[in-house]
Design an enzyme around this catalytic site. Structure first.
Site, mmCIF file in Angstrom:
data_model
loop_
_atom_site.group_PDB
_atom_site.id
_atom_site.type_symbol
_atom_site.label_atom_id
_atom_site.label_comp_id
_atom_site.label_asym_id
_atom_site.label_seq_id
_atom_site.Cartn_x
_atom_site.Cartn_y
_atom_site.Cartn_z
ATOM 1 N N ASP A 367 0.714 -0.960 -0.034
ATOM 2 C CA ASP A 367 -0.463 0.178 -0.131
ATOM 3 C C ASP A 367 0.932 0.912 -0.101
ATOM 4 O O ASP A 367 2.090 1.154 -0.210
ATOM 5 C CB ASP A 367 -1.144 0.159 0.971
ATOM 6 N N ARG A 444 -5.813 16.242 4.153
ATOM 7 C CA ARG A 444 -4.647 15.230 3.763
ATOM 8 C C ARG A 444 -3.750 15.705 3.145
ATOM 9 O O ARG A 444 -2.679 15.255 2.538
ATOM 10 C CB ARG A 444 -5.027 14.090 3.234
ATOM 11 N N ASP A 479 -6.557 4.413 -5.178
ATOM 12 C CA ASP A 479 -7.074 5.464 -4.583
ATOM 13 C C ASP A 479 -6.805 6.778 -4.997
ATOM 14 O O ASP A 479 -6.582 7.760 -5.660
ATOM 15 C CB ASP A 479 -5.653 5.724 -2.909
ATOM 16 N N ASP A 535 -19.041 3.654 -7.667
ATOM 17 C CA ASP A 535 -20.292 4.061 -7.877
ATOM 18 C C ASP A 535 -20.187 2.743 -9.075
ATOM 19 O O ASP A 535 -18.983 2.115 -10.222
ATOM 20 C CB ASP A 535 -20.180 5.544 -9.002
ATOM 21 N N GLU A 615 -5.667 -18.446 15.695
ATOM 22 C CA GLU A 615 -5.737 -17.402 15.406
ATOM 23 C C GLU A 615 -5.326 -17.783 13.000
ATOM 24 O O GLU A 615 -5.814 -18.027 12.718
ATOM 25 C CB GLU A 615 -5.297 -16.339 15.582
HETATM 26 C C1 DGJ Z 1 -6.786 5.244 1.854
HETATM 27 C C2 DGJ Z 1 -7.176 4.201 1.567
HETATM 28 O O1 DGJ Z 1 -8.717 3.622 1.598
HETATM 29 C C3 DGJ Z 1 -6.612 2.907 2.350
HETATM 30 O O2 DGJ Z 1 -6.801 1.656 2.618
HETATM 31 C C4 DGJ Z 1 -5.108 3.185 2.215
HETATM 32 O O3 DGJ Z 1 -4.872 2.864 0.985
HETATM 33 C C5 DGJ Z 1 -5.389 4.774 2.139
HETATM 34 N N1 DGJ Z 1 -5.876 5.656 1.848
HETATM 35 C C6 DGJ Z 1 -3.227 4.993 2.044
HETATM 36 O O4 DGJ Z 1 -3.229 6.467 1.838
#
Ligand code: DGJ
Length: 731
Positions: A367, A444, A479, A535, A615
């Protein structure tokens, strides 16, 4: 034939398996709406229109002395502007002489034996002879405007799509400031409106309100369809429920600003319009230029919300989502976001991959934080080159090692954004959306790139491609983490600034199209701070979308419940995360988190090294279960058995295979009681007369559906159960 035309009566009838939509060119060449609802055989429904002379409801001159013929009361297919129709307008336009008027009349029509496609925009598609299209041309001779309405009829799906384009035919220019894709008049009946409101980390909460006189409007002016409202609306009769009643669903295939407005007028007629958000929108047309509106997807059923959802699920899954993963099982992934946030390197990721592989996970997703100067969320966006110093290796070395563990590799991007603290911003400050001489609002700590610009998109295409080409990358999380403000494009002249938001969307779609065509094997997961752009428009490019940043299983039940009204389970990005949950601090059992995440694309998002051996065994079992139940979950029909906004004791849902031979019943106790009541639930979708096995007992389908099933368990906090139901005898 899905489309029938009676030329003598100028009557157009669209038939699907279970519905009829009828319109007629009326007296003054106005395209009137006669009916949309349950299938009606071969009839002319023009008797439904009862002209009546009403005070203050004027008449077009062409109507002569017919004082009952008023645009103010007649149901229409595309309402005008500045006319004597004082209800919701489908269009607003400033004509070449400054007139605020648009009054359309029928000119011609045409039938096409295929689905209508909208240039440069997503829309439903035909898998081969599934759809027919009726195109109806309307014109306003004075304003020199032509509107073409496109009705594509998917007979088997029970879906009609409606799109429109508008052309200026004069010598000067016309400026459009409202363009609604859908205008649906319901002359009779009292309706409730169901819509899906929310906020970040709490998307698509169902709200049902009776429509009263006046206008009810929802929409987004945030530059994305948004967490706050969703471009999907249901209008239903007051008595409608999951299993009963007339309901109309409409989804806009668009991911930017939108408007959905419903008005109940003076004589209790309902008008529903939906389209591009009008507030920050204008579009200038010069001679023969065309503006294309996005598509609206419509359906009707008299069998309640579940049947309506099944229609939308099928249409979106088979006729909207694309790519190699459209119908294929997606790899079960582990995403490192909630495990590490920005604090990771190659060794940490490989360690996660190693444990994940042992448990049966199939893909690792790296990520946010792997690029540029990105150790927190204030810098680095735009610099899409690998931070090898931070990773401690090249991307290829990392991916090879992860692949070596038997896992595929996926990567996060946020292409549309830029940090002021980045190399890209130093080089191209003019690439951001920003009002001249004004400091832009940050969110942000990031600004928004102007996606309408070719140079911005060329840069993004080249930089994303170079990352994808450098290693064996099989998934992208796309994202987008802020709402848009200060929407001003340096690339557009002053008089075209009203076009910036829509041009942004066209630019985004263009880039997504290029990336998905170049890398068809790469699975794209959409995301906007969770489900801020969930969407139908985005589903055309990404068959799954991260549903919410809220990964708390109990909260997710409501979010996924709301999402399920329109969007198929295969599109819902859903993961098992840590307990206590990072967003709510709530403790939930691992089993419960698994059951909830299985109502989606399924994956993990936690630090596996912190798990106990017990777990880990549970995770292994979950993965095996998900694979075992996959067909029924993703290809089956989804049934909401409870409404989490009403039933505070437990939530239940069910998947049933198309042939009703298999089902999976899921239940979560959301509020445990002392001296508890029995947890009793009626199942759905089974064959009445068949015999089904649940564990080691046999039941008839009718018993399970009418008498119900009792969950026989000792409850503790937030427990969940999953019951596999198998038909053992058909009778
Ligand atoms: C928002 C996303 O929804 C999260 O899962 C993650 O990827 C963060 N951004 C990373 O900045």
């Amino acid at each position: 034939m899905a489309i029938r035309i009676d030329d003598s009566k100028k009557l157009f009838t669209l038939q699907t398996k279970n519905t009829t939509y009828q319109m007629q060119v009326g007296k003054c060449d106005v395209l009137l709406h006669l009916y949309y609802g349950k299938k009606v055989e071969n009839d002319n429904l023009d008797y439904l229109i009862k002209p009546c002379d009403r005070g203050f409801s004027g008449n077009p001159c062409e109507a002569g002395d017919e004082r009952g013929y008023s645009l103010d009361t007649l149901p229409q297919e595309f309402s005008g502007y500045g006319t004597s129709d004082f209800r919701l307008n489908s269009v607003a336009v400033s004509g070449e002489n400054g007139s605020l008027s648009a009054d359309f009349r029928y000119v011609s029509h045409m039938i096409l034996d295929k689905k209508h496609e909208i240039p440069a925009m997503p829309s439903l598609y035909d898998n081969g002879s599934e759809a027919q299209t009726l195109a109806v041309v309307l014109e306003d001779k004075a304003a020199k405007l032509r509107v073409t309405l496109y009705y594509s009829v998917f007979e088997e799906l029970d879906v009609i799509t409606r799109a429109a384009d508008i052309t200026y035919l004069g010598e000067q220019e016309a400026v459009i400031s409202k363009a609604m894709s859908l205008c649906l008049d319901l002359p009779y009946g009292n309706y409730d409106m169901l819509h899906f409101y929310g906020r970040h980390a709490m998307e698509r909460q169902l709200e049902r309100t009776p429509l009263m006189h006046g206008t009810r409007a929802i929409g987004s002016k945030r530059g994305a369809s948004s967490h706050h409202h969703n471009p999907f609306v249901i209008l239903c009769e007051r008595e409608a429920s999951e299993d009963y009643g007339e309901c109309y669903g409409a989804a806009l295939v668009y991911s930017g600003n939108f408007t959905a407005e419903v008005e109940v007028d003076q004589v209790d007629q309902t008008r529903f319009v939906m389209g591009i958000g009008s507030e920050y929108f204008s579009w200038t047309l010069k001679k023969n230029e065309v503006f294309h509106m996005p598509e609206a997807v419509l359906s009707y059923t008299d069998k309640g919300f579940t049947a309506l959802s099944h229609i939308f699920h099928r249409a979106f899954r088979h006729n909207l989502c694309r790519g190699d993963y459209k119908l294929k099982r997606r790899p079960i992934l582990i995403n490192n976001w909630e495990a590490t946030y920005f604090d990771f390197n190659k060794d940490k990721l490989v360690e996660i991959a190693k444990t994940a592989a042992e448990l049966g996970v199939e893909m690792l997703v790296m990520d946010d934080g792997w690029f540029g100067k990105r150790d927190n969320d204030v810098s680095g966006l735009g610099d899409w080159f690998v931070n090898e110093k931070k990773l401690g290796s090249t991307l290829k070395e990392l991916v090879d090692e992860v692949n070596g563990q038997g896992l595929k590799f996926g990567i996060w991007f946020e292409p549309e954004m830029i940090s002021e603290d980045s190399e890209l911003y130093k080089e191209h400050p003019e690439w951001v959306l920003r009002v001249p001489n004004k400091l832009p609002d940050r969110s942000r700590f990031q600004l928004v790139l102007d996606m309408s610009r070719d140079d911005v998109r060329d840069y993004l295409f080249a930089s994303i491609s170079s990352v994808l080409d450098s290693a064996n990358i099989e998934y992208i999380k796309w994202d987008m983490n802020r709402s848009m403000s200060d929407v001003y494009s340096n690339a557009l002249p002053a008089e075209k600034q009203g076009e910036a938001s829509h041009r942004y969307m066209l630019g985004l779609y263009d880039l997504l199209e290029k990336i998905t065509s170049k890398y068809p094997h790469v699975l794209l997961e959409g995301c906007s701070g969770g489900g801020g752009r969930f969407d139908a428009g985005m589903l055309y490019y990404s068959p799954q979308i991260w549903c919410s940043d809220n990964t708390d299983a109990i909260e997710r039940i409501k979010i996924q419940y709301g999402t399920s009204f329109a969007y198929p389970i295969s599109s819902v990005g859903s993961h098992v995360s840590a307990s206590p949950n990072h967003q709510t601090g709530r403790h939930t059992p691992l089993k419960t988190r698994g059951v909830v995440a299985m109502a989606g694309s399924f994956g993990y998002e936690l630090d596996l090294s912190k798990m106990t051996e017990e777990e880990k065994v549970c995770v292994k079992e979950q993965i095996e279960d998900f694979k075992k139940y996959y067909d029924v979950i993703q290809d089956g029909n989804y049934y909401r058995l409870t409404n989490p906004f009403e039933n505070h004791y437990f939530s239940a849902w069910q998947f049933v295979s198309e042939d009703r031979s298999k089902a999976l019943f899921n239940i979560v106790v959301t509020h445990v009681e002392g001296n508890a009541r029995a947890v009793h639930c009626k199942l759905k979708g089974l064959n009445e007369t068949s015999l089904y096995r649940i564990n080691d007992r046999i039941y008839t389908g009718s018993a399970l559906m009418h008498a119900g099933f009792v969950v026989d368990k000792e409850w503790s906090d937030y427990p969940a159960e999953q019951y596999y139901i198998e038909e053992v005898e058909k009778r």
